[in-house]
Design a protein around this motif. Sequence first.
Motif, mmCIF file in Angstrom:
data_model
loop_
_atom_site.group_PDB
_atom_site.id
_atom_site.type_symbol
_atom_site.label_atom_id
_atom_site.label_comp_id
_atom_site.label_asym_id
_atom_site.label_seq_id
_atom_site.Cartn_x
_atom_site.Cartn_y
_atom_site.Cartn_z
ATOM 1 N N ILE A 112 -50.629 25.387 22.509
ATOM 2 C CA ILE A 112 -51.361 24.349 22.599
ATOM 3 C C ILE A 112 -52.655 24.503 23.987
ATOM 4 O O ILE A 112 -52.126 24.535 24.835
ATOM 5 N N ASP A 113 -54.344 23.703 22.895
ATOM 6 C CA ASP A 113 -55.260 24.280 23.924
ATOM 7 C C ASP A 113 -55.952 23.117 23.271
ATOM 8 O O ASP A 113 -55.641 22.251 22.226
ATOM 9 N N PHE A 114 -56.441 22.318 25.196
ATOM 10 C CA PHE A 114 -56.747 21.431 25.063
ATOM 11 C C PHE A 114 -57.953 20.900 26.176
ATOM 12 O O PHE A 114 -58.080 22.037 27.000
ATOM 13 N N THR A 115 -59.128 20.197 26.124
ATOM 14 C CA THR A 115 -60.221 20.501 27.053
ATOM 15 C C THR A 115 -59.759 19.913 28.516
ATOM 16 O O THR A 115 -60.775 20.061 29.382
ATOM 17 N N ALA A 116 -58.197 19.150 28.754
ATOM 18 C CA ALA A 116 -58.148 18.197 29.193
ATOM 19 C C ALA A 116 -57.233 19.682 30.439
ATOM 20 O O ALA A 116 -57.074 20.511 30.092
ATOM 21 N N GLU A 117 -56.882 19.178 32.258
ATOM 22 C CA GLU A 117 -55.977 20.457 32.832
ATOM 23 C C GLU A 117 -54.575 19.692 31.993
ATOM 24 O O GLU A 117 -53.659 20.941 32.127
#
Length: 466
Positions: free
Chosen positions: A407-412
């Motif tokens: 899973i990848d996302f722009t938040a930390e």
Amino acid sequence: KTTDILVQAQICAALNRHVIDVTTPNVGLQDWSNSAEYYQQSPCNHYAKFWDQQGISVDQLAYGFPYDDVFEYSSSVHTPSPSRVVVSFGPYTDGGGNDNDEDITGMGGNLSVQFTDSPAGEGFANLIDNDAATKYLTFNSSAWVQFQANNAYSLSSYSITSANDAPQRDPLNWNLQGSNDGVNWTALDVRSGVDFPSRQQKQTFQVAANSAFTYFRFNLTNNSGSILQLAEIELFGEGSSSGFSQTIQAENYSSMSGVQLENGAGAEADQNVGYIDTNDWMAFNSINIPNSGNYTVSYRVASEGSGGELSLDVNGGANVLGYRTVPGTGGWYNWTTVSHTIYIEAGTYNFGIFAQTGGWNLDSWTISLASGASAQSAATAFNSENSMLEIAEISLSPNPAKSQLQIDFTAEHANLTLLNAHGRLMESTSNVPSGSLLSISHLKKGLYFLQVEIDGKVTVKHFIKE
């Protein structure tokens, strides 16, 4: 011309299902009717594979390409003299029970067997992998198979699927028992002389009304010989409606560090715990959890400032069960309730509430069996996906996946909640960093929804477990 069309239809279906073997001496003489061999490798029609898999469509039948009805694989209903049709929308129950039935073996739990002498690739985990092409085999004529569910269920029906060969190894006689401690058993169903005339054949059996149990055990005897085998077992029933709930006043802690007691005001003027700073904690000992499963934990909190964050743990902080943000409420006695859902095994625990960030008061906390989690989670999932809420760019890969999902996302960080195709909560994890690998090897094949919460906002992504 009729023969040509028939051959064309069979070739078209075989290509989509990837069952043509070009390495055989006579390519023109092949049997493409075994559905257990469909979609087992690429290239194949992944669209049709998705809709034909169990858990997505009834009886694994759908129409994904022209001639997808070849070899009696039609999803159509045929009747010579139709008078009316009744169409129902919503989840179906494969066991023939009522509309509230759930696939118990699909909700997670622990599977065990009496004998683990299986050959390679034929272990007991195959019994709940949702794949009739795999099987469990033991070199014993009789054996028990046990499933421990994550919650208590009243069983309404179950199914057994025969294996791929050797009918003499099929179960012939068995009894099914239920228990809440794995020691004391209650008889639920008895069968004798059951015949499985076909290979990989699923038969469903109804069960009389009974109490809710956490453990289910099959005591099986084969047809003849010294080997017992079967492909799948499934249990169907309704979750227990007798919900567990316990409220603990914050001032009744067993031990603490850093906090102070103070008298409240207004409607909740009893004592509460205040002066909570970062890294302060409270321990609450000897709290009994009656059944393994999903529980909702609620906290009565207040904060005159901007709030903070708490976490719930057991075993002196060694196992963190979840995190929850405490909002600012505009006053130290302006109480509000915040909650989250955790999974915990049955047992007696010393719980801890830890201040990840201080600046809040605690009046009480409640732990309750999350009996309504299924419907609520489903509504949240589909409403979130339909709203197309774009809180951050989120990607799941690979999709479909077999054992791991990145899973990848722009938040930390993000809080993740996993739901099955019926919206049932499976598990939840907090503070997951972007780029994490999520293990999905324990999940059954099918469709799943992943709720991703970032900064209090939720969106939903779906993936396929192969």
